[in-house]
Design a protein around this motif. Structure first.
Motif, PDB file in Angstrom:
ATOM      1  N   ALA A 159       0.819  -1.208   0.000  1.00  0.00           N
ATOM      2  CA  ALA A 159       0.000   0.000   0.000  1.00  0.00           C
ATOM      3  C   ALA A 159       0.852   1.256   0.000  1.00  0.00           C
ATOM      4  N   GLN A 160       2.127   1.141   0.372  1.00  0.00           N
ATOM      5  CA  GLN A 160       3.025   2.293   0.373  1.00  0.00           C
ATOM      6  C   GLN A 160       3.832   2.420  -0.917  1.00  0.00           C
ATOM      7  N   GLY A 161       3.688   1.458  -1.820  1.00  0.00           N
ATOM      8  CA  GLY A 161       4.420   1.513  -3.075  1.00  0.00           C
ATOM      9  C   GLY A 161       5.185   0.229  -3.342  1.00  0.00           C
ATOM     10  N   LEU A 162       5.803   0.174  -4.506  1.00  0.00           N
ATOM     11  CA  LEU A 162       6.527  -1.025  -4.931  1.00  0.00           C
ATOM     12  C   LEU A 162       7.870  -1.125  -4.230  1.00  0.00           C
ATOM     13  N   LEU A 163       8.166  -2.311  -3.700  1.00  0.00           N
ATOM     14  CA  LEU A 163       9.447  -2.604  -3.071  1.00  0.00           C
ATOM     15  C   LEU A 163      10.227  -3.584  -3.935  1.00  0.00           C
ATOM     16  N   ARG A 164      11.564  -3.449  -3.898  1.00  0.00           N
ATOM     17  CA  ARG A 164      12.436  -4.322  -4.692  1.00  0.00           C
ATOM     18  C   ARG A 164      13.592  -4.807  -3.818  1.00  0.00           C
ATOM     19  N   SER A 165      13.920  -6.091  -3.981  1.00  0.00           N
ATOM     20  CA  SER A 165      15.056  -6.679  -3.287  1.00  0.00           C
ATOM     21  C   SER A 165      16.012  -7.270  -4.315  1.00  0.00           C
ATOM     22  N   ALA A 166      17.304  -7.055  -4.101  1.00  0.00           N
ATOM     23  CA  ALA A 166      18.323  -7.627  -4.985  1.00  0.00           C
ATOM     24  C   ALA A 166      19.086  -8.749  -4.304  1.00  0.00           C
ATOM     25  N   ASP A 167      18.626  -9.174  -3.113  1.00  0.00           N
ATOM     26  CA  ASP A 167      19.317 -10.243  -2.382  1.00  0.00           C
ATOM     27  C   ASP A 167      18.323 -11.265  -1.838  1.00  0.00           C
ATOM     28  N   ALA A 168      17.381 -11.659  -2.705  1.00  0.00           N
ATOM     29  CA  ALA A 168      16.437 -12.743  -2.398  1.00  0.00           C
ATOM     30  C   ALA A 168      15.515 -12.426  -1.224  1.00  0.00           C
ATOM     31  N   SER A 209      16.274 -10.402   1.466  1.00  0.00           N
ATOM     32  CA  SER A 209      16.933 -10.073   2.732  1.00  0.00           C
ATOM     33  C   SER A 209      16.815  -8.591   3.060  1.00  0.00           C
ATOM     34  N   THR A 210      16.958  -7.723   2.050  1.00  0.00           N
ATOM     35  CA  THR A 210      16.814  -6.281   2.242  1.00  0.00           C
ATOM     36  C   THR A 210      15.939  -5.726   1.114  1.00  0.00           C
ATOM     37  N   TRP A 211      15.311  -4.570   1.387  1.00  0.00           N
ATOM     38  CA  TRP A 211      14.344  -4.006   0.450  1.00  0.00           C
ATOM     39  C   TRP A 211      14.561  -2.504   0.287  1.00  0.00           C
ATOM     40  N   SER A 212      14.194  -1.996  -0.887  1.00  0.00           N
ATOM     41  CA  SER A 212      14.212  -0.560  -1.132  1.00  0.00           C
ATOM     42  C   SER A 212      13.012  -0.201  -1.992  1.00  0.00           C
ATOM     43  N   ALA A 213      12.515   1.031  -1.826  1.00  0.00           N
ATOM     44  CA  ALA A 213      11.404   1.509  -2.638  1.00  0.00           C
ATOM     45  C   ALA A 213      11.880   1.781  -4.058  1.00  0.00           C
ATOM     46  N   VAL A 214      11.012   1.535  -5.034  1.00  0.00           N
ATOM     47  CA  VAL A 214      11.328   1.791  -6.435  1.00  0.00           C
ATOM     48  C   VAL A 214      10.807   3.182  -6.784  1.00  0.00           C
ATOM     49  N   ASP A 215      11.700   4.137  -6.885  1.00  0.00           N
ATOM     50  CA  ASP A 215      11.310   5.514  -7.170  1.00  0.00           C
ATOM     51  C   ASP A 215      10.642   5.613  -8.539  1.00  0.00           C
ATOM     52  N   GLY A 216       9.513   6.298  -8.580  1.00  0.00           N
ATOM     53  CA  GLY A 216       8.827   6.516  -9.844  1.00  0.00           C
ATOM     54  C   GLY A 216       7.971   5.371 -10.317  1.00  0.00           C
TER      55      GLY A 216
END
Length: 340
Positions: free
Chosen positions: A239-248, A250-257
């Protein structure tokens, strides 16, 4: 070997069977779960008649995983069986109250709908046939040819615990066996890759073999999860936006735009991804979810999406509250496969 994760209860007030969705503006809503009826189909369930002919749908352009190997289980190998008559075939979608997942079987390209009432297969005769016992399939993922993983709640004629935990089928959904976390997990989001399974049951859990689980952190509750074929890149709609992880995971970051997506799915190879926002607008990405291109506007709220590679273009299947729609040109135009 990852640390074994013990049972953790769902959040207070969550009965374990809700149907969360992402709403505009950014807010989360969970609707009550509807129990499936105490009816199971015969081995050859009659098709529910519908409109399988590919009727063109007028659309508008908006402005610019094989997992687990053998999947052996330490639990007794119970099989969910079917015996009673199928529901009355009144109309194409009359026996389906909600679709939680859609998937393409790579064995033959068949399309399957995971619903409150069980697993339906779209038929060549123009409809959807109930192929599984009646059970509430919440999480659903295609792990390989004829090999499906799921979670949810058993029907009254299904001899599996409540909730079902992680279960699997190796015969295209006709029978199911427990894998792990029976009586513990109801995975509302589930995705698989060549290296393991990732699921959300109130906690984000990861397993390399379907047996031993480790708990991960995620900034927001995911409505849907999808992973690249190697399991390293993961997308989560929240609900806060799309999240992406590059380590299966383990950690997440928001996808800007990125658009605010409700459902998302990764193609079976490469970096192609498709998602649908709460209004029914289709979006695609060719770089693993970093940048997005607007596609067709379907005009109805999405329930599930599946993406697979096909000759001549990307195959995108979207289940909305109004119909089952499919695109063979990467999400630019759609035909109706099934509708009321």
């Amino acid at each position: 070997m990852p640390a074994r994760h013990r049972a953790s209860p769902l959040p207070p007030g969550d009965p374990g069977g809700g149907c969360p969705r992402i709403a505009l503006p950014h807010s989360s809503h969970r609707t009550p779960r509807t129990r499936s009826t105490a009816v199971t189909p015969p081995a050859q369930a009659p098709a529910v008649p519908g409109s399988r002919r590919r009727r063109a749908v007028v659309v508008a352009l908006l402005p610019a995983a094989v997992l687990l190997g053998a999947c052996a289980s330490e639990a007794p190998q119970q099989r969910a069986t079917s015996s009673a008559p199928a529901p009355s075939p009144a109309s194409a979608l009359a026996d389906i109250s909600h679709v939680h997942g859609v998937g393409v079987d790579p064995a033959d390209g068949s399309l399957f709908l995971a619903t409150h009432e069980g697993l339906f297969q779209l038929t060549d005769g123009g409809g959807a046939a109930l192929v599984s016992p009646v059970m509430d399939l919440m999480g659903f993922s295609v792990a390989g040819p004829g090999h499906f993983l799921a979670s949810g709640h058993p029907g009254l004629e299904v001899d599996l615990p409540q909730p079902m935990g992680l279960i699997e089928s190796t015969d295209s959904g006709r029978t199911w066996s427990p894998v792990s976390r029976q009586g513990q997990s109801d995975f509302h989001a589930l995705t698989t890759s060549s290296v393991g399974v990732l699921g959300y049951d109130g906690d984000l859990l990861r397993s390399g073999d379907g047996q031993d689980w480790e708990q991960l952190s995620i900034p927001s509750e995911p409505h849907s999860l999808t992973t690249s074929s190697d399991g390293q890149l993961v997308l989560a709609t929240t609900a806060q936006g799309l999240l992406r992880s590059a380590d299966a995971g383990s950690t997440w970051s928001a996808v800007d735009g990125a658009p605010l997506l409700q459902v998302v799915d990764w193609a079976d190879d490469g970096m192609d991804v498709a998602g649908v926002d709460p209004s029914g607008a289709v979006w695609t990405s060719s770089d693993g979810g970093i940048s997005w291109t607007a596609g067709a506007a379907l005009g109805s709220e999405p329930q599930a999406v599946a993406v697979s590679s096909a000759p001549g273009g990307l195959r995108v299947t979207v289940v909305t509250t109004a119909a089952v729609l499919e695109s063979s040109d990467g999400g630019r135009t759609f035909d109706a496969l099934l509708e009321p």
